[in-house]
Enzyme design. Structure first.
Site, PDB file in Angstrom:
ATOM      1  N   SER A  16       0.834  -1.219   0.000  1.00  0.00           N
ATOM      2  CA  SER A  16       0.000   0.000   0.000  1.00  0.00           C
ATOM      3  C   SER A  16       0.860   1.257   0.000  1.00  0.00           C
ATOM      4  CB  SER A  16      -0.964  -0.011   1.184  1.00  0.00           C
ATOM      5  OG  SER A  16      -0.281   0.119   2.418  1.00  0.00           O
ATOM      6  N   ARG A  68      22.788 -14.104   3.588  1.00  0.00           N
ATOM      7  CA  ARG A  68      22.214 -12.785   3.319  1.00  0.00           C
ATOM      8  C   ARG A  68      23.023 -12.037   2.275  1.00  0.00           C
ATOM      9  NH1 ARG A  68      18.219 -11.208   6.420  1.00  0.00           N
ATOM     10  NH2 ARG A  68      17.841 -12.192   8.446  1.00  0.00           N
ATOM     11  N   MET A  93      10.479  -6.769   4.034  1.00  0.00           N
ATOM     12  CA  MET A  93      10.734  -7.395   5.329  1.00  0.00           C
ATOM     13  C   MET A  93      12.020  -8.211   5.326  1.00  0.00           C
ATOM     14  SD  MET A  93       8.349  -5.968   6.759  1.00  0.00           S
ATOM     15  CE  MET A  93       8.200  -6.635   8.399  1.00  0.00           C
ATOM     16  N   ILE A  95      16.260  -7.956   6.289  1.00  0.00           N
ATOM     17  CA  ILE A  95      17.344  -7.142   6.847  1.00  0.00           C
ATOM     18  C   ILE A  95      18.450  -7.103   5.812  1.00  0.00           C
ATOM     19  CG2 ILE A  95      19.115  -7.023   8.624  1.00  0.00           C
ATOM     20  CD1 ILE A  95      17.077  -8.151  10.593  1.00  0.00           C
ATOM     21  N   LEU A  96      18.797  -5.926   5.337  1.00  0.00           N
ATOM     22  CA  LEU A  96      19.775  -5.775   4.272  1.00  0.00           C
ATOM     23  C   LEU A  96      21.177  -5.637   4.851  1.00  0.00           C
ATOM     24  CD1 LEU A  96      17.689  -3.314   2.090  1.00  0.00           C
ATOM     25  CD2 LEU A  96      18.325  -5.655   1.452  1.00  0.00           C
ATOM     26  N   HIS A 112       9.140   3.152   8.606  1.00  0.00           N
ATOM     27  CA  HIS A 112       9.093   2.276   9.774  1.00  0.00           C
ATOM     28  C   HIS A 112       7.908   2.715  10.634  1.00  0.00           C
ATOM     29  CE1 HIS A 112      10.652  -0.325  12.950  1.00  0.00           C
ATOM     30  NE2 HIS A 112      10.400   0.660  13.790  1.00  0.00           N
ATOM     31  N   GLU A 146      23.041  -0.122  10.212  1.00  0.00           N
ATOM     32  CA  GLU A 146      22.368  -0.368  11.503  1.00  0.00           C
ATOM     33  C   GLU A 146      20.854  -0.303  11.283  1.00  0.00           C
ATOM     34  OE1 GLU A 146      23.427   2.383  14.569  1.00  0.00           O
ATOM     35  OE2 GLU A 146      22.005   1.522  16.036  1.00  0.00           O
ATOM     36  N   ASP A 148      17.073   0.336  11.148  1.00  0.00           N
ATOM     37  CA  ASP A 148      16.118   1.396  11.542  1.00  0.00           C
ATOM     38  C   ASP A 148      16.807   2.548  12.268  1.00  0.00           C
ATOM     39  OD1 ASP A 148      13.789  -1.240  12.455  1.00  0.00           O
ATOM     40  OD2 ASP A 148      14.122  -0.257  10.525  1.00  0.00           O
TER      41      ASP A 148
HETATM   42  C1  GRF Z   1       3.839  -0.832   6.867  1.00  0.00           C
HETATM   43  O1  GRF Z   1       3.188  -0.757   8.106  1.00  0.00           O
HETATM   44  C2  GRF Z   1       5.264  -0.424   7.047  1.00  0.00           C
HETATM   45  O2  GRF Z   1       5.453   0.542   8.057  1.00  0.00           O
HETATM   46  C3  GRF Z   1       5.912  -1.705   7.473  1.00  0.00           C
HETATM   47  O3  GRF Z   1       5.233  -2.733   6.769  1.00  0.00           O
HETATM   48  C4  GRF Z   1       3.970  -2.250   6.366  1.00  0.00           C
HETATM   49  C5  GRF Z   1       3.965  -2.310   4.889  1.00  0.00           C
HETATM   50  O4  GRF Z   1       2.668  -2.189   4.451  1.00  0.00           O
HETATM   51  N1  GRF Z   1       7.310  -1.687   7.118  1.00  0.00           N
HETATM   52  P1  GRF Z   1       2.443  -2.100   2.866  1.00  0.00           P
HETATM   53  O5  GRF Z   1       3.075  -3.339   2.258  1.00  0.00           O
HETATM   54  O6  GRF Z   1       3.118  -0.823   2.403  1.00  0.00           O
HETATM   55  O7  GRF Z   1       0.959  -2.054   2.715  1.00  0.00           O
END
Ligand code: GRF
Length: 198
Positions: A16, A68, A93, A95-96, A112, A146, A148
């Site tokens: 989204s 990774r 989702m 970790i890079l 975030h 590091e 976030d």
């Molecule tokens: C969001 O809440 C964002 O903050 C977190 O994952 C969610 C992603 O939602 N990293 P979408 O895939 O953008 O709908």
């Protein structure tokens, strides 16, 4: 006429935030959404990106197991094929590692769902509610190795309401994310680096 800056967006799920960014770039004409890549072929955002006319790609992380750096090297190669100037992580989702972060140092953004530096990592809304916070929110920041922790570019505050569950707080914060991220991307493209807060 100079080319518009090209933006690659990385997602893992519904996308989204990616949709809002792509729509804002297309409406505002200030950047080109060059690629939407997901690490999961089931990511709902892929169909949304395609419907918006944006090139999509999938690079699954499973075949790379726990390596990774190997995944990041493959990710870098695929993303660089789209010649992006800016990377937007939008619900990505993974970790890079510096393998992917270093080549885009200073040119990679992430959203975030907390008011950083509070609640880095996962389950941010559960933690805010458990702490009895009255205010939650979201942050767009530059990505550094590091987690976030990079320079903050924007934040939006969201009131916590009595009886909030993590789910309805997340839904309220997500609405703020959708407003914040496009504003920050426009400012970033315009060279603004001072944080905007609302
Ligand atoms: C969001 O809440 C964002 O903050 C977190 O994952 C969610 C992603 O939602 N990293 P979408 O895939 O953008 O709908």
């Amino acid at each position: 006429m100079s080319e518009l800056p090209r933006v690659a967006l990385l997602i893992s799920g519904g996308g989204s935030n990616m949709v809002r960014l792509v729509e804002d770039m297309q409406a505002g004409g200030y950047a080109t959404p060059a690629l939407v890549l997901a690490n999961d072929p089931q990511a709902g955002g892929l169909a949304k990106a395609a419907a918006l006319g944006v090139e999509t790609a999938v690079l699954e992380h499973k075949p790379f197991g726990r390596d990774r750096e190997a995944y990041d090297a493959a990710l870098l190669s695929r993303v660089q094929a789209a010649a992006p100037d800016i990377i937007c992580l939008a619900g990505f989702m993974r970790i890079l590692t510096p393998v992917f972060i270093a080549p885009f140092n200073g040119r990679m953004l992430n959203i975030h769902p907390s008011l950083l530096p509070k609640y880095t990592g996962l389950h941010t809304h559960d933690r805010a509610l458990a702490a009895g916070d009255q205010v939650a929110g979201c942050t767009v920041h530059q990505v550094i190795p590091e987690l976030d922790a990079g320079p903050i570019l924007g934040q939006a505050q969201v009131p916590v309401q009595a009886g909030d569950t993590p789910e309805n707080l997340a839904a309220r914060v997500l609405k703020a994310e959708h407003l914040l991220y496009p504003v920050v991307l426009r400012r970033f493209v315009a060279g603004e680096r001072t944080p905007i807060r609302f």
